[in-house]
Motif scaffolding. Structure first.
Motif, PDB file in Angstrom:
ATOM      1  N   GLY A  50       0.802  -1.215   0.000  1.00 35.45           N
ATOM      2  CA  GLY A  50       0.000   0.000   0.000  1.00 35.45           C
ATOM      3  C   GLY A  50       0.833   1.262   0.000  1.00 35.45           C
ATOM      4  N   THR A  51       1.996   1.209   0.608  1.00 35.39           N
ATOM      5  CA  THR A  51       2.875   2.372   0.674  1.00 35.39           C
ATOM      6  C   THR A  51       3.591   2.629  -0.651  1.00 35.39           C
ATOM      7  N   LEU A  52       3.961   1.542  -1.338  1.00 33.55           N
ATOM      8  CA  LEU A  52       4.874   1.674  -2.463  1.00 33.55           C
ATOM      9  C   LEU A  52       4.228   1.535  -3.841  1.00 33.55           C
ATOM     10  N   ILE A  53       3.013   1.017  -3.894  1.00 37.96           N
ATOM     11  CA  ILE A  53       2.303   0.911  -5.177  1.00 37.96           C
ATOM     12  C   ILE A  53       1.140   1.892  -5.117  1.00 37.96           C
ATOM     13  N   PRO A  54       1.271   3.075  -5.713  1.00 35.63           N
ATOM     14  CA  PRO A  54       0.297   4.146  -5.490  1.00 35.63           C
ATOM     15  C   PRO A  54      -1.080   3.909  -6.090  1.00 35.63           C
TER      16      PRO A  54
END
Length: 473
Positions: free
Chosen positions: A307-311
């Motif tokens: 969730g943090t790295l795949i926008p």
């Protein structure tokens, strides 16, 4: 009466099963409903209610699928306005479950619809309170999330509401109440939660800073807001899914569970511009992977890092997993709203290699080898990709901080012509960082296996003075 906490470590999330006389209620279920239905079936109980403490930001709740499969009524607290059929409780309204009652207590602050649920046993005695993100063990829910969905709800306004909710609704309750929160340590919904996942309210009144009656409202607001880091980018999107509704998990699973040959996998990647997500263990990934694949290991804080790295939640995803991990991976992606998995590589990376397809590797060295290199030449370029708070507490002198959380925003710091050594705490996050950088065209990257813990154990490099994290906000 039975009360069971169903804790999911990768999201640091707690759902609850409550049952009395053949009737059950579920509080804050995850999207995969099978554990709750199986639990009720085992007890011979019917799920009567699904209680939602608020519109969650860090995961997609399972209330819609659970209601559709069991006929249970979805219950929100006052002010909630979901775009689907649900019951909006009044503040103080009681719900009968067998011989027990569950009372809705409206506690705005984390969000405006936030509601705690007070459990009363067969005799009417108040025995437990399910606090969602209003009150954690050692902390409270961060009051800055709703403003990312409703702009005029400032974090100061929400923190003020939270102060009033705690003072007027929670603190007056009996000390012997068991507090059952929505999250534990590791969740991004708070900043310093305890590793414990239950406590008595009386104990929290003694040790939880947010329940300190000496704090004025202004002091509470400042204390609560100090030290918050930006929330993961997927949070507002998950809130909207929980408000507006979402696709059935069964449909998501069916679409994602397509076993693809290497040829079909490659064709799908080219045709859809899908992201290739490799969820194997970091050092296994390093030995061979599909070029441009991103490594986020299923055994770590998988969902939150995705969730943090795949926008883009709608990003098509193709999976590379260890055999038998496909279904688990698709489920865990869906828990945080990534519903567009379109298949997985049948036979895994070995099938890819056997088909004569190109594979890439990552150079990974031991902590001792890194220590020797840095000791011999302190000018080498190295990044510590841990969170800033971790780095500030203790780090290798001369190693820069490039938090993985904000890697996508800080690519300009990296010179593609230089060689970089990367480490984290134990090796999980540094491999994620290396894989992302390699996918962006950076080639001169070396991973430090074992991370800071191993470097410290080797003992050859000078470290900054350790500051106890408990003294830091």
């Amino acid at each position: 009466m039975k009360v069971e906490q169903i804790y999911t470590g990768c999201l640091a999330e707690a759902a609850y099963y409550i049952e009395s006389e053949g009737e059950a209620a579920i509080i804050d279920p995850l999207r995969d409903t099978k554990p709750y239905i199986d639990r009720a079936t085992k007890e011979g109980a019917n799920i009567k209610y699904v209680f939602e403490t608020h519109f969650h930001a860090d995961f997609v709740s399972g209330h819609l699928d659970l209601s559709a499969k069991t006929g249970a009524t979805i219950v929100f607290g006052p002010t909630a306005k979901p775009a689907y059929t649900a019951y909006t409780a009044q503040d103080g309204e009681d719900f009968q479950v067998g011989k027990i009652k569950i009372r809705a207590i409206h506690t705005p602050g984390h969000t405006m619809e936030s509601t705690c649920f007070l459990l009363m046993d067969e005799t009417g005695k108040e025995t437990a309170i399910f606090t969602g993100d209003t009150l954690f063990i050692g902390d409270v829910g961060r009051p800055d999330l709703a403003q990312h969905v409703i702009s005029d709800l400032t974090e100061e306004k929400l923190a003020g509401h939270l102060y009033e909710s705690l003072r007027n609704k929670i603190i007056p309750l009996p000390n012997e109440l068991i507090v059952y929160p929505g999250h534990g340590a590791g969740s991004a919904c708070g900043k310093k939660m305890s590793k414990e996942t239950t406590d008595t309210l009386g104990n929290q009144k003694l040790f939880n800073y947010a329940l300190n009656l000496k704090l004025t409202k202004e002091q509470f607001i400042k204390e609560t807001l100090t030290g918050l880091v930006p929330p993961p980018s997927y949070f507002p999107q998950n809130v909207l899914m929980n408000i507006k509704g979402y696709e059935s998990l069964d449909e998501v699973m069916q679409r994602g569970s397509q076993a693809l040959s290497p040829e079909a996998f490659e064709a799908a990647a080219n045709e859809t511009e899908a992201l290739v997500l490799d969820v194997r263990e970091a050092q296994t990934f390093a030995k061979g992977f599909i070029p441009n694949a991103i490594n986020i290991g299923i055994e770590g804080q998988f969902a939150s890092w995705v969730g943090t790295l795949i926008p883009d939640l709608k990003q098509p995803i193709l999976l590379v997993t260890e055999a038998g991990k496909e279904e688990e991976t698709i489920t865990r992606l869906a828990r945080v709203g990534y519903d567009n998995c379109i298949g997985y590589l049948q036979g895994g990376i070995q099938a890819w290699k056997d088909a004569g397809k190109e594979a890439d590797t990552v150079t990974s060295i031991s902590a001792e080898a890194f220590s020797n290199v840095l000791a011999a030449d302190p000018t080498i370029a190295a990044f510590d990709v841990r969170k800033k708070s971790e780095y500030d507490s203790e780090h290798v002198i001369g190693v820069e901080n490039l938090p993985l959380d904000f890697l996508n925003d800080n690519m300009a710091q990296i010179n593609p012509d230089k060689t970089y050594f990367l480490h984290c705490a134990g090796g999980y996050r540094s491999m994620i960082a290396v894989s992302i950088l390699k996918a962006r065209g950076f080639e001169n990257l070396i991973d430090v296996a074992g991370g800071f813990a191993a470097i410290k154990a080797v003992g050859k490099l000078p470290l900054t003075e350790y500051v106890c994290p408990s003294t830091m906000l």
